[in-house]
Design a protein around this motif. Sequence first.
Motif, short mmCIF file in Angstrom:
data_model
loop_
_atom_site.label_atom_id
_atom_site.label_comp_id
_atom_site.label_asym_id
_atom_site.label_seq_id
_atom_site.Cartn_x
_atom_site.Cartn_y
_atom_site.Cartn_z
N LYS A 28 -11.37 22.90 -39.01
CA LYS A 28 -10.88 21.53 -39.01
C LYS A 28 -9.59 21.48 -38.22
O LYS A 28 -8.79 22.41 -38.29
CB LYS A 28 -10.60 21.08 -40.44
CG LYS A 28 -11.82 20.95 -41.30
CD LYS A 28 -11.42 20.50 -42.68
CE LYS A 28 -12.63 20.33 -43.57
NZ LYS A 28 -12.24 19.86 -44.91
N ALA A 52 -11.66 14.53 -41.92
CA ALA A 52 -11.99 15.95 -41.75
C ALA A 52 -10.89 16.75 -41.07
O ALA A 52 -11.15 17.61 -40.24
CB ALA A 52 -13.32 16.11 -41.01
N CYS A 53 -9.64 16.44 -41.39
CA CYS A 53 -8.52 17.22 -40.88
C CYS A 53 -7.90 18.03 -42.01
O CYS A 53 -7.93 17.61 -43.17
CB CYS A 53 -7.43 16.31 -40.31
SG CYS A 53 -7.89 15.49 -38.77
#
Length: 172
Positions: A28, A52-53
């Motif tokens: 990620k 999605a970090c």
Amino acid sequence: MVTASATASASASSSAAPILMGWDGDEKPHVLAVDDSFVDRRIIEKLLTNSACKVTTAENAHGALELLGLADGQQNFGNTVSKVNLIITDYSMPGMTGYELLKKIKESPTGKEIPVVVVSSEHIPTRIEKCLEEGAKEFLLKPLRQSDVNQLRCHLMKLGNPSDEGMVCMGR
């Protein structure tokens, strides 16, 4: 105080990997969010985690510089968190502004390539221009929204795929 989201197992130990711009396809993107406001840090962290970090937070510029290995007395990224692909910093913070943090990052040979985004609740054109001239990729107004994070993903995708060098990231 420095925190990492549940999706990020960030550590400032000496065995941490150096900060790099690209990432493997399975990783990620890692974002460092710097803001003196707990509420604003949580909002940024939530928006980025939903996108999605991996997120690491710092409550001030000095904490961010320590994480990046750029604090006074630190010579490199050897004692830093794992790879950081993007830095988001508030402009108005006590001790050191986001602009001063931006300048320190861009003056560093090892940090100058990391994209920095400055955020503020105040729309002051001269401030915005000054940050962009110093090397900020974006200057966004608070409160951040999901559309802002989508705009930031564009910068992250350019970093992850060098063949996208000509890609243009559009504003709001």
